[in-house]
Write an enzyme that holds these catalytic residues in place. Structure first.
Site, PDB file in Angstrom:
ATOM      1  N   ASP A  65       0.828  -1.214   0.000  1.00  0.00           N
ATOM      2  CA  ASP A  65       0.000   0.000   0.000  1.00  0.00           C
ATOM      3  C   ASP A  65       0.858   1.257   0.000  1.00  0.00           C
ATOM      4  OD1 ASP A  65       0.907  -0.555   2.576  1.00  0.00           O
ATOM      5  OD2 ASP A  65      -1.068  -0.943   3.392  1.00  0.00           O
ATOM      6  N   ASN A 134      -7.838  -2.780  14.375  1.00  0.00           N
ATOM      7  CA  ASN A 134      -9.239  -3.032  13.985  1.00  0.00           C
ATOM      8  C   ASN A 134      -9.355  -4.205  13.013  1.00  0.00           C
ATOM      9  OD1 ASN A 134      -8.199  -1.974  11.652  1.00  0.00           O
ATOM     10  ND2 ASN A 134      -9.636  -0.269  11.480  1.00  0.00           N
ATOM     11  N   HIS A 136      -7.593  -4.664  10.254  1.00  0.00           N
ATOM     12  CA  HIS A 136      -7.297  -4.437   8.835  1.00  0.00           C
ATOM     13  C   HIS A 136      -6.013  -5.154   8.432  1.00  0.00           C
ATOM     14  CE1 HIS A 136      -4.981  -0.445   9.804  1.00  0.00           C
ATOM     15  NE2 HIS A 136      -4.109  -1.382   9.532  1.00  0.00           N
ATOM     16  N   GLU A 141      -9.946  -1.636   5.341  1.00  0.00           N
ATOM     17  CA  GLU A 141     -10.615  -1.344   6.608  1.00  0.00           C
ATOM     18  C   GLU A 141     -11.898  -2.169   6.740  1.00  0.00           C
ATOM     19  OE1 GLU A 141      -8.895   0.147   8.651  1.00  0.00           O
ATOM     20  OE2 GLU A 141      -8.099   2.081   8.006  1.00  0.00           O
TER      21      GLU A 141
END
Ligand code: F6R
Length: 239
Positions: A65, A134, A136, A141
């Site tokens: 990314d 979280n 990811h 997400e």
């Protein structure tokens, strides 16, 4: 799925480097994650390169990314980060390290280009993955489709807050990124998932033991047939 629990982050790095070393010797295509988690693994691979002659000359690498809006020279771009922390210290050719173009005038086109490049270069043999608090993986997400390919992603407020430690002010953290999708990541032939520290314990439990759900994007790893999850005791506290 193999789950290996090691006493601490350094031992996680040694185990991860042992797995990666075999691929490096075969001149594999490596999938690289940024963030804090893989840093000790990169340090250990650099050590093996310097002290044991482990050569990356035949390897290629793809980043997961990149932030939108940060030029490659920006010290917090993932391109610059991976060079600083890893690839400039080993003998991989600079041109063999590829990343999505975060400054492309048309981010959607940059995503398509990256996806095509990944396919035309034969894909990733082993993909290193960190895990967000979280759940990811890369910047996928919660709520992202399991079929997603490389795409533009709005960052979750928690991710922005978590990554603020790398920037002078939280306002400086880019709000959008280009990220390999979950479908892209699942094409890698081997997933190497790393997590350390108690802040990751809930996410590790959810993605390894929880229901496979787009609310915990990393849970998709349960559907891959070759996965090693290497965690320290703190991250494994809820397993
Ligand atoms: C980085 C990436 C992210 C991180 C994750 C964990 O390329 O794709 O998914 O792996 O945010 O970050 P750290 O390791 O800093 O806790």
């Amino acid at each position: 799925m193999e789950i290996v629990i090691r006493p601490n982050a350094e031992e996680v790095a040694t185990t991860a480097a042992d797995i990666l070393e075999g691929y490096v010797r075969d001149g594999a295509t490596l999938g690289l994650a940024t963030g804090s988690t893989p840093t000790p693994t990169y340090r250990e691979l650099i050590r093996r390169h310097r002290e044991e002659g482990l050569s990356f000359a035949e390897c290629r690498a793809f980043l997961l990314d990149e932030y939108i809006g940060l030029p490659r020279e920006h010290e917090q771009s993932y391109y610059a980060t991976i060079r600083r922390e890893f690839t400039s210290h080993i003998d991989i050719d600079d041109s063999a390290v590829r990343s999505p173009d975060g400054t492309h005038p048309d981010p959607e086109a940059a995503c398509r280009d990256y996806e095509e490049l990944l396919v035309s270069e034969g894909g990733v043999d082993i993909q290193i993955l960190g895990v967000g608090a979280n759940g990811h993986i890369a910047f996928n997400e919660p709520g992202n489709s399991f079929d997603s390919l490389t795409h533009v992603q709005d960052l979750h407020p928690r991710t922005v807050a978590d990554n603020a430690r790398f920037f002078e002010r939280e306002e400086d953290v880019p709000r959008r990124a280009l990220t390999q999708g979950l479908g892209t990541i699942m094409r890698a032939r081997h997933l190497l998932v790393l997590a350390t520290g108690e802040a990751k314990a809930e996410a590790v439990e959810a993605i390894v033991r929880g229901e496979v759900s787009e609310q915990w994007p990393g849970s998709i790893i349960q559907r891959h047939d070759k996965v090693d999850v290497i965690v320290d005791r703190a991250a494994a506290a809820r397993l």
